[in-house]
Design an enzyme around this catalytic site. Structure first.
Site, mmCIF file in Angstrom:
data_model
loop_
_atom_site.group_PDB
_atom_site.id
_atom_site.type_symbol
_atom_site.label_atom_id
_atom_site.label_comp_id
_atom_site.label_asym_id
_atom_site.label_seq_id
_atom_site.Cartn_x
_atom_site.Cartn_y
_atom_site.Cartn_z
ATOM 1 N N ASP A 12 13.117 -18.181 24.232
ATOM 2 C CA ASP A 12 12.196 -18.999 24.995
ATOM 3 C C ASP A 12 11.374 -19.790 23.964
ATOM 4 O OD1 ASP A 12 10.541 -19.825 27.244
ATOM 5 O OD2 ASP A 12 9.055 -18.402 26.480
ATOM 6 N N ARG A 13 10.697 -20.844 24.387
ATOM 7 C CA ARG A 13 9.894 -21.626 23.441
ATOM 8 C C ARG A 13 8.419 -21.272 23.544
ATOM 9 N NH1 ARG A 13 9.136 -28.046 23.870
ATOM 10 N NH2 ARG A 13 7.316 -27.351 25.016
ATOM 11 N N ASP A 14 7.761 -21.711 24.603
ATOM 12 C CA ASP A 14 6.311 -21.566 24.728
ATOM 13 C C ASP A 14 5.918 -20.110 24.927
ATOM 14 O OD1 ASP A 14 6.240 -24.362 24.571
ATOM 15 O OD2 ASP A 14 6.328 -24.583 26.751
ATOM 16 N N TYR A 26 0.969 -27.922 29.955
ATOM 17 C CA TYR A 26 2.232 -27.962 29.220
ATOM 18 C C TYR A 26 2.017 -28.598 27.856
ATOM 19 C CZ TYR A 26 4.030 -27.051 33.853
ATOM 20 O OH TYR A 26 4.257 -26.482 35.075
ATOM 21 N N ASN A 58 12.182 -23.592 30.088
ATOM 22 C CA ASN A 58 11.836 -24.298 31.321
ATOM 23 C C ASN A 58 10.764 -25.330 30.988
ATOM 24 O OD1 ASN A 58 13.475 -22.603 32.839
ATOM 25 N ND2 ASN A 58 11.795 -21.351 33.611
ATOM 26 N N CYS A 105 19.702 -23.803 36.677
ATOM 27 C CA CYS A 105 19.453 -23.609 35.244
ATOM 28 C C CYS A 105 18.061 -23.051 34.955
ATOM 29 C CB CYS A 105 19.688 -24.908 34.467
ATOM 30 S SG CYS A 105 18.638 -26.304 34.879
ATOM 31 N N LYS A 107 15.125 -20.707 34.500
ATOM 32 C CA LYS A 107 14.879 -19.277 34.423
ATOM 33 C C LYS A 107 13.916 -18.902 35.546
ATOM 34 C CE LYS A 107 13.509 -19.799 30.185
ATOM 35 N NZ LYS A 107 12.842 -19.524 28.924
#
Length: 180
Positions: A12-14, A26, A58, A105, A107
């Site tokens: 995951d990124r954030d 965001y 996401n 797509c 999550k």
């Protein structure tokens, strides 16, 4: 699953690699992307061990009328630069720009993981999904991957992850034990 036999890590990124924006906000500008301590070095350790490292994130804000895909691309470029500064890189990156309940797509569904597996010839049973939320854990489970939940997020430890650790560096030490 023995995490030392993992061949692919989905990240995951954030909240996993970089500091998460405030609830309901965001990361929309490159200067707003701040790496979490040790995250880039953890990705570099995966790279050095030959473990494929794939981002799956996401980004619902891209589904809004005011969305600017160029701004998202600039944030991703900044992430690549910050990783490169530590000798790290992502082997691939996928994002879901769709609104909730409008795609397969986003999550907690596993569409990004399935797409990556198809495009890169990955065996999802030799992969792990690492993230800071229950949706990350659910996506990993839906794909047949092992799951590691980071305590950096707000998800309860009972989210059903295979392992719960403090941060990305701790997760990587389970996969690449020789990392200090």
């Amino acid at each position: 699953m023995d995490l030392r036999n993992v061949r692919t890590v989905f990240l995951d990124r954030d909240g996993t690699i970089n500091v998460k924006a405030a609830e309901g906000e965001y990361i929309r500008a490159p200067q707003d992307l701040v790496m979490l301590p040790g995250a880039a070095k953890a990705v570099a350790a995966l790279n050095a061990a030959g473990v494929r490292t794939i981002l799956v994130t996401n980004q619902r804000w891209l589904s809004t009328p005011s969305a600017d895909p160029a701004r998202f691309a600039a944030v991703q470029q900044r992430l690549d630069e910050l990783l490169a500064d530590e000798g790290a890189h992502l082997d691939a990156a996928y994002h879901c720009p769709h609104a909730v309940d409008s795609c397969d797509c986003r999550k907690p569904l596993a569409g990004m993981l399935f797409r990556a597996a198809q495009e890169h010839g990955l065996d999802l049973s030799e992969s792990v999904m690492i993230g800071d939320s229950e949706s990350d854990v659910l996506a990993g489970r839906a794909a047949g991957a092992a799951t590691i939940l980071l305590r950096t997020g707000a998800a309860p430890a009972a989210a059903g992850a295979d392992v719960v650790v403090d941060d990305l560096a701790a997760a990587v030490r389970l996969i690449v034990p020789s990392v200090g």
